[in-house]
Design a protein around this motif. Structure first.
Motif, PDB file in Angstrom:
ATOM      1  N   ILE A  89       0.863  -1.180   0.000  1.00  0.00           N
ATOM      2  CA  ILE A  89       0.000   0.000   0.000  1.00  0.00           C
ATOM      3  C   ILE A  89       0.897   1.227   0.000  1.00  0.00           C
ATOM      4  O   ILE A  89       1.632   1.487   0.963  1.00  0.00           O
ATOM      5  N   THR A  90       0.857   1.959  -1.079  1.00  0.00           N
ATOM      6  CA  THR A  90       1.718   3.122  -1.281  1.00  0.00           C
ATOM      7  C   THR A  90       0.863   4.382  -1.389  1.00  0.00           C
ATOM      8  O   THR A  90      -0.367   4.327  -1.442  1.00  0.00           O
ATOM      9  N   ALA A  91       1.526   5.517  -1.474  1.00  0.00           N
ATOM     10  CA  ALA A  91       0.806   6.770  -1.677  1.00  0.00           C
ATOM     11  C   ALA A  91       0.035   6.747  -2.990  1.00  0.00           C
ATOM     12  O   ALA A  91      -1.096   7.247  -3.075  1.00  0.00           O
ATOM     13  N   LEU A 125       2.892  -1.564   4.294  1.00  0.00           N
ATOM     14  CA  LEU A 125       2.549  -0.143   4.240  1.00  0.00           C
ATOM     15  C   LEU A 125       3.822   0.626   3.920  1.00  0.00           C
ATOM     16  O   LEU A 125       4.746   0.686   4.735  1.00  0.00           O
ATOM     17  N   ASP A 126       3.875   1.205   2.745  1.00  0.00           N
ATOM     18  CA  ASP A 126       5.065   1.945   2.346  1.00  0.00           C
ATOM     19  C   ASP A 126       5.170   3.238   3.153  1.00  0.00           C
ATOM     20  O   ASP A 126       4.172   3.930   3.349  1.00  0.00           O
ATOM     21  N   PRO A 127       6.371   3.577   3.620  1.00  0.00           N
ATOM     22  CA  PRO A 127       6.532   4.833   4.376  1.00  0.00           C
ATOM     23  C   PRO A 127       6.113   6.067   3.594  1.00  0.00           C
ATOM     24  O   PRO A 127       5.819   7.109   4.204  1.00  0.00           O
ATOM     25  N   ASP A 128       6.045   5.969   2.246  1.00  0.00           N
ATOM     26  CA  ASP A 128       5.692   7.157   1.465  1.00  0.00           C
ATOM     27  C   ASP A 128       4.230   7.571   1.632  1.00  0.00           C
ATOM     28  O   ASP A 128       3.819   8.625   1.142  1.00  0.00           O
ATOM     29  N   ILE A 129       3.447   6.743   2.353  1.00  0.00           N
ATOM     30  CA  ILE A 129       2.071   7.171   2.612  1.00  0.00           C
ATOM     31  C   ILE A 129       2.025   8.332   3.601  1.00  0.00           C
ATOM     32  O   ILE A 129       1.058   9.102   3.614  1.00  0.00           O
ATOM     33  N   VAL A 148       2.021  -1.532  11.619  1.00  0.00           N
ATOM     34  CA  VAL A 148       2.158  -0.829  10.345  1.00  0.00           C
ATOM     35  C   VAL A 148       3.478  -1.163   9.667  1.00  0.00           C
ATOM     36  O   VAL A 148       3.722  -0.725   8.531  1.00  0.00           O
ATOM     37  N   ASP A 149       4.345  -1.907  10.349  1.00  0.00           N
ATOM     38  CA  ASP A 149       5.603  -2.364   9.770  1.00  0.00           C
ATOM     39  C   ASP A 149       5.635  -3.890   9.737  1.00  0.00           C
ATOM     40  O   ASP A 149       4.916  -4.544  10.504  1.00  0.00           O
ATOM     41  N   GLU A 157      10.405   1.640   9.908  1.00  0.00           N
ATOM     42  CA  GLU A 157      10.460   2.808   9.031  1.00  0.00           C
ATOM     43  C   GLU A 157       9.101   3.503   8.897  1.00  0.00           C
ATOM     44  O   GLU A 157       9.021   4.739   8.897  1.00  0.00           O
ATOM     45  N   THR A 158       8.038   2.711   8.795  1.00  0.00           N
ATOM     46  CA  THR A 158       6.718   3.322   8.621  1.00  0.00           C
ATOM     47  C   THR A 158       6.232   3.963   9.910  1.00  0.00           C
ATOM     48  O   THR A 158       5.629   5.049   9.896  1.00  0.00           O
ATOM     49  N   HIS A 159       6.488   3.315  11.064  1.00  0.00           N
ATOM     50  CA  HIS A 159       6.178   3.954  12.342  1.00  0.00           C
ATOM     51  C   HIS A 159       6.808   5.352  12.409  1.00  0.00           C
ATOM     52  O   HIS A 159       6.140   6.335  12.762  1.00  0.00           O
TER      53      HIS A 159
END
Length: 214
Positions: A89-91, A125-129, A148-149, A157-159
């Motif tokens: 799941i990305t931006a 969950l990609d951090p770019d969200i 979320v990671d 990274e996503t946290h």
């Protein structure tokens, strides 16, 4: 008014916990046949048991603890969206999905709701969200996953990306029985002084097209 929908995991002695973490346990310490008047129970658990909120202190020693967080974040309008067709799941994925403006976003992923089994794999969950959600005015993201990671992540990274963009985290919600749309959310954490997180009873109820609670 519409009925409240429970989207939290029931806390049971056979529910799965994060590998190596403190499992949930409830028992009657003093049953009524001993006290003569009341039953008194006790529990032990990780603060990240079942449906729960992460405090920034969970992944940042300088972050706020659970009782320091603004409780308004966990009450109000939320959008439930379906991202179950995506493994990552990305931006860009989120840009493809329309949802009514809300500062709380709840993601229904492809992970089946099964509190008794810790998943071998979870959608990514990609951090770019994080910067995208910040642009959309989102201050809380909820996921129907334990984290979320990825479970084996050490840098979280996503946290950290969500934290840097002012987005709080709600994990292990139950959305298999919920349709996408607009809802009112209540998911209040307990006021645990110094806590790195808290279990919550998360509930939602539909909002009609006029923005009223239905």
């Amino acid at each position: 008014m519409g009925k409240w929908i429970d989207i939290s995991q029931c806390l049971t002695n056979d529910m799965a916990c994060w590998p190596g973490d403190e499992p949930f346990s409830f028992s009657l310490t003093y049953p009524m046949d001993q006290t003569g008047s009341v039953n008194i129970g006790q529990l032990t658990a990780s603060l990240h048991t079942g449906t729960h909120v992460d405090a920034p202190f969970h992944y940042d020693n300088q972050g706020k603890t659970i009782e320091q967080l603004d409780i308004d974040t966990y009450i109000g309008k939320a959008a439930v969206i379906d991202v179950s067709h995506f493994d990552r799941i990305t931006a860009d994925v989120l840009r493809e999905i329309e949802w009514e403006d809300a500062s709380r976003l709840l993601l229904h992923t492809s992970l089946p709701n099964n509190p008794k089994r810790f998943p071998d794999q979870m959608p990514i969950l990609d951090p770019d969200i994080a910067p995208y959600l910040r642009e959309k005015g989102v201050s809380l993201i909820g996921v129907d996953m334990p984290s979320v990671d990825p479970a084996d992540s050490k840098d979280l990274e996503t946290h950290h990306a969500l934290y840097e963009h002012g987005i709080n985290i709600l994990e292990n919600i139950m959305l298999d029985h919920v349709k996408p749309g607009s809802y009112e959310l209540i998911a209040l954490p307990l006021a645990i002084k110094g806590g790195d997180g808290s279990p919550v009873r998360a509930v939602i109820r539909p909002i009609d097209n006029k923005g009223d609670i239905s």
